[in-house]
Scaffold this motif. Structure first.
Motif, PDB file in Angstrom:
ATOM      1  N   SER A 168       0.782  -1.173  -0.147  1.00 17.91           N
ATOM      2  CA  SER A 168       0.017  -0.036   0.016  1.00 17.91           C
ATOM      3  C   SER A 168       0.908   1.258  -0.113  1.00 17.91           C
ATOM      4  N   VAL A 169       2.044   1.156   0.601  1.00 17.30           N
ATOM      5  CA  VAL A 169       2.861   2.517   0.756  1.00 17.30           C
ATOM      6  C   VAL A 169       3.374   2.611  -0.550  1.00 17.30           C
ATOM      7  N   VAL A 170       3.833   1.542  -1.259  1.00 21.03           N
ATOM      8  CA  VAL A 170       4.381   1.607  -2.669  1.00 21.03           C
ATOM      9  C   VAL A 170       3.379   2.145  -3.668  1.00 21.03           C
ATOM     10  N   THR A 171       2.121   1.705  -3.739  1.00 26.10           N
ATOM     11  CA  THR A 171       1.086   2.195  -4.333  1.00 26.10           C
ATOM     12  C   THR A 171       0.918   3.636  -4.049  1.00 26.10           C
ATOM     13  N   ALA A 172       0.921   4.327  -2.628  1.00 32.71           N
ATOM     14  CA  ALA A 172       1.042   5.598  -2.803  1.00 32.71           C
ATOM     15  C   ALA A 172       1.827   6.389  -3.268  1.00 32.71           C
ATOM     16  N   LEU A 173       3.192   5.920  -3.361  1.00 30.20           N
ATOM     17  CA  LEU A 173       4.312   6.510  -3.801  1.00 30.20           C
ATOM     18  C   LEU A 173       4.186   6.632  -5.444  1.00 30.20           C
ATOM     19  N   SER A 185       1.885  -8.337  -7.724  1.00 30.31           N
ATOM     20  CA  SER A 185       0.309  -8.190  -7.637  1.00 30.31           C
ATOM     21  C   SER A 185       0.219  -6.970  -6.176  1.00 30.31           C
ATOM     22  N   LEU A 186       1.183  -6.878  -5.209  1.00 29.38           N
ATOM     23  CA  LEU A 186       1.113  -5.915  -4.129  1.00 29.38           C
ATOM     24  C   LEU A 186       1.189  -4.573  -4.706  1.00 29.38           C
ATOM     25  N   MET A 220       6.352  -1.265 -11.820  1.00 28.88           N
ATOM     26  CA  MET A 220       7.222  -1.547 -12.566  1.00 28.88           C
ATOM     27  C   MET A 220       6.868  -0.772 -14.049  1.00 28.88           C
ATOM     28  N   ALA A 221       5.551  -0.443 -14.010  1.00 28.41           N
ATOM     29  CA  ALA A 221       4.951   0.409 -15.176  1.00 28.41           C
ATOM     30  C   ALA A 221       5.527   1.747 -15.091  1.00 28.41           C
ATOM     31  N   ARG A 240      13.353 -10.286  -8.057  1.00 26.56           N
ATOM     32  CA  ARG A 240      12.892 -10.354  -6.857  1.00 26.56           C
ATOM     33  C   ARG A 240      10.841 -10.542  -6.862  1.00 26.56           C
ATOM     34  N   PHE A 241      10.497 -10.188  -7.970  1.00 26.81           N
ATOM     35  CA  PHE A 241       9.026 -10.510  -8.058  1.00 26.81           C
ATOM     36  C   PHE A 241       8.674 -11.686  -8.457  1.00 26.81           C
TER      37      PHE A 241
END
Length: 725
Positions: A446-451, A479-480, A485-486, A503-504
């Motif tokens: 969620s933190v990475v998505t916010a960034l 998926s998290l 990556m986009a 790593r993914f």
């Protein structure tokens, strides 16, 4: 934190070299070329030279004829990729790359003497005349003999620069008359000119100028003879009719540290918190030493310096995070980096951040995060982006206001969504610092998505270091954080893509293909300055081997393919790096490391094949050649995997080779440039099949001998001769 990195020589500065100038003449100027890696050098004579910086070689050299002299630095018109020069004060020349003789190119004689031409990437060239008149090149070429107004009469122009305000050019220049210094601001959109007078400084005068524009305000920096840098603010929205407004100045930086004083000769702005100064560092008990220094203007500290034992001309230029200056008889280039300014970095106390790992298991039922508020209340905001105590206090209050008690991670991120950038990053970092209490990757995702969501609407915002740190520290998956990556593909962040591929575990084939296509097509010059993990290639690709000769005989598994199956075609050895064994690697080390990350990623052939068919034929052949090179390296010592960390196995190499041939078999067979390679590939594989066939025969014979040995009576003595056919 600012730091000086590696340095190299761009060119020599000798009259006989044809590409430089002698120290007596010096350089007239250094200007950016048509491409980011190109610069234009103009000497104080007849010659200008175009250099490719990364290759350290000239791409073109032009000279006016004997008796003429270049009186204005040559610049590039970024819109037309033409070069513009002025010789003998009034004669304008325009030419292109393929022009050789300047006598045969476009020529126009102007009615007034030119001081300098400034070329803007989106605004075209702007011509400043010695009398203070300003014209765009397009307007000037419509009537070269048009009358140019004389604005400054008895004043002498000392410095000038041009900027873009929105879509319109603005030119600023300084003049001097009888010890007084004046500043002129010309806005070409409205054809308005404003004149200012610099506030006088007792017993000192300005020696060098630089400026930048932000939020409709020009910030003029002045290096004075009293070893101080002053700041002058000039608003562009000027409504006053006062003819000569006096500009006040404020002290920005004193060039002294630990009893030593820097006698600066020139300086440049690096970012909002750093400037670089070239000059002579003097101490009471030591001889002066010329050096290049980087200063932090926010905390008044010297960040780094480099001593220059050979004398310089006092000129300093800065383009594409590189310094250019004369040093002895050469033009030297030093690369640098500047990170976000912080108090810990300024005083030299910045330490590597140690963040504990989180559990590798996901607990989807513990998304709440009650301890978060106490952590935020107990920690101060680490941001030092405001200079006053009041601003710091208000920022801490703003951070605390967006995370009250008993908030879940999702609610905290929602509250941080619309806060200023500095507060947002503080909140995110404090949230990440509590990761050891979370016990789930979902919150980290969620933190990475916010960034990533913060980066999408803001093209200038990209916390690369922070995202790399998160991916390297925590066990995440595609998926998290599906947008990570986009975003890395959009920003061409090769380091982040490499780590994600390694790593993914669940990267979609569409993203894997997009990475592969970028890795194969990206420019080699871009790769040179990219920090990548080379552990997967340095054990079997010799970086220095491209200077070695190719062996005349290639030995594969003990058999000479030169005698039985022919040799590699010599045309293929003209490209790429060579290993110490004389075998061809068609790509460089950085590109090989990126391709290895693709090879190690998981995929399904059924889903990858449709995307792989879109790969351009040239890139498909290059990738196939690299796969074959890896196959040769694995086969030479009958290895199942290459040496090094995260290196592909022979199974992965063969699988990718098969799926690539399935996708492009017809195209590759029809390409003329691929025929020689396919022939060599066929010969090597045929030799491998023969070799393994012989190994199978030996294995069968040995098994039969072992069976016969167990059947014989050990008390019987006999001598037998066995022949293996």
């Amino acid at each position: 934190m600012a730091a000086l990195c590696e340095s190299f020589t761009l060119c020599g500065l000798s009259p006989s070299s044809g590409v430089g100038v002698g120290l007596g003449g010096g350089l007239l100027a250094l200007e950016p070329g048509p491409d980011p890696d190109h610069v234009l050098l103009t000497d104080r004579g007849r010659t200008t030279t175009l250099f490719k910086v990364s290759d350290q070689k000239p791409l073109g050299c032009w000279s006016v004829k004997h008796g003429q002299i270049l009186t204005c630095p040559v610049v590039c018109n970024f819109e037309t990729h033409e070069y513009i020069a002025v010789h003998d004060d009034k004669v304008l020349r325009i030419w292109k790359n393929d022009d050789i003789n300047l006598d045969k190119v476009f020529k126009a004689t102007l009615s007034a003497e030119v001081h300098r031409i400034h070329s803007l990437p989106n605004g075209g060239p702007v011509v400043l005349f010695r009398g203070g008149g300003v014209r765009t090149l397009d307007v000037l070429l419509e009537a070269p003999q048009q009358e140019i107004e004389n604005i400054i009469s008895d004043e002498v122009i000392k410095w000038s620069e041009a900027f873009m305000e929105g879509k319109h050019p603005v030119l600023i220049f300084t003049t001097e008359k009888d010890g007084d210094f004046f500043v002129y601001v010309q806005k070409l959109k409205t054809n308005t000119l404003h004149k200012y007078k610099l506030e006088q400084q007792e017993l000192s005068k300005p020696m060098s100028f630089t400026a930048y524009i932000k939020n409709h305000i020009i910030t003029l920096l002045c290096l004075y003879s009293n070893d101080c840098v002053y700041k002058v603010l000039i608003p562009l929205q000027q409504n006053t009719e006062e003819e000569e407004q006096i500009l006040p100045k404020s002290l920005l930086l004193s060039l002294s540290v630990s009893g030593s004083v820097l006698k600066g000769t020139s300086f440049v702005v690096l970012d909002k918190d750093h400037i670089a100064v070239l000059g002579s560092l003097t101490a009471s008990d030591e001889e002066p030493k010329e050096c290049l220094t980087i200063w932090n203007t926010k905390f008044q500290t010297l960040q780094t310096s480099k001593e220059l034992p050979l004398r310089t001309s006092g000129q300093l230029w800065c383009y594409e995070e590189k310094f250019f200056f004369t040093h002895g008889k050469v033009l030297t280039v030093i690369m640098y980096k500047c990170e976000t300014s912080s108090l810990a970095a300024a005083v030299g106390k910045l330490k590597d951040r140690q963040t504990p790992d989180v559990s590798a298991f996901v607990n989807w039922n513990t998304l709440g995060y009650e301890e978060l508020a106490d952590s935020f209340q107990s920690q101060q905001s680490g941001s030092l982006k405001h200079e006053s105590t009041t601003d710091l206090r208000s920022e801490r209050n703003a951070v605390a206001s967006v995370q009250p008690d008993n908030l879940s991670v999702g609610k905290v991120l929602l509250n941080l969504k619309d806060v200023p950038r500095s507060i947002f990053e503080d909140g995110i970092r404090q949230l990440m610092s509590q990761a050891q209490k979370l016990d789930l990757q979902a919150s980290i995702g969620s933190v990475v998505t916010a960034l990533t969501n913060r980066c999408k609407p803001h093209s200038q915002y990209y916390p690369r270091t922070f995202m790399l740190e998160i991916v390297q520290t925590y066990d995440l998956s595609y998926s998290l954080c599906p947008d990570l990556m986009a975003l890395a593909l959009e920003r061409k962040d090769l380091s982040l893509l490499q780590i994600c591929l390694l790593r993914f575990p669940d990267i979609p084939e569409e993203i894997t293909y997009a990475c592969l296509e970028m890795f194969l097509s990206i420019d080699e010059d871009y790769l040179k300055y990219t920090d990548l993990d080379l552990d997967s290639v340095i054990c079997y690709i010799d970086i220095e081997s491209n200077n070695k000769e190719v062996k005349s005989e290639i030995v594969e598994n003990g058999f000479s393919t030169e005698q039985e199956e022919g040799t590699w075609d010599t045309e293929l050895t003209e490209e790429g790096n060579l290993t110490s064994d004389g075998e061809l690697c068609p790509v460089g080390v950085q590109r090989a490391a990126l391709l290895n990350a693709v090879l190690c990623s998981a995929y399904s052939e059924a889903f990858l094949l449709p995307h792989l068919k879109n790969l351009p034929a040239k890139q498909a052949v290059l990738f196939l050649r690299y796969l074959f090179y890896l196959y040769v390296k694995c086969s030479e010592k009958i290895n199942t995997a290459l040496p090094g960390m995260s290196s592909p196995t022979i199974s992965q190499i063969m699988d990718w080779m098969c799926v690539l041939l399935d996708a492009h078999f017809t195209v590759i067979v029809m390409l003329p440039e691929a025929k020689l390679f396919l022939s060599s590939m066929h010969k090597f594989v045929r030799a491998q099949v023969r070799f393994y066939s012989e190994l199978n025969k030996i294995e069968g014979s040995l098994q039969e001998l072992q069976r016969l040995h167990h059947q014989k009576d050990p008390q019987t003595y006999s001598i037998e001769v066995l022949e293996i056919i």
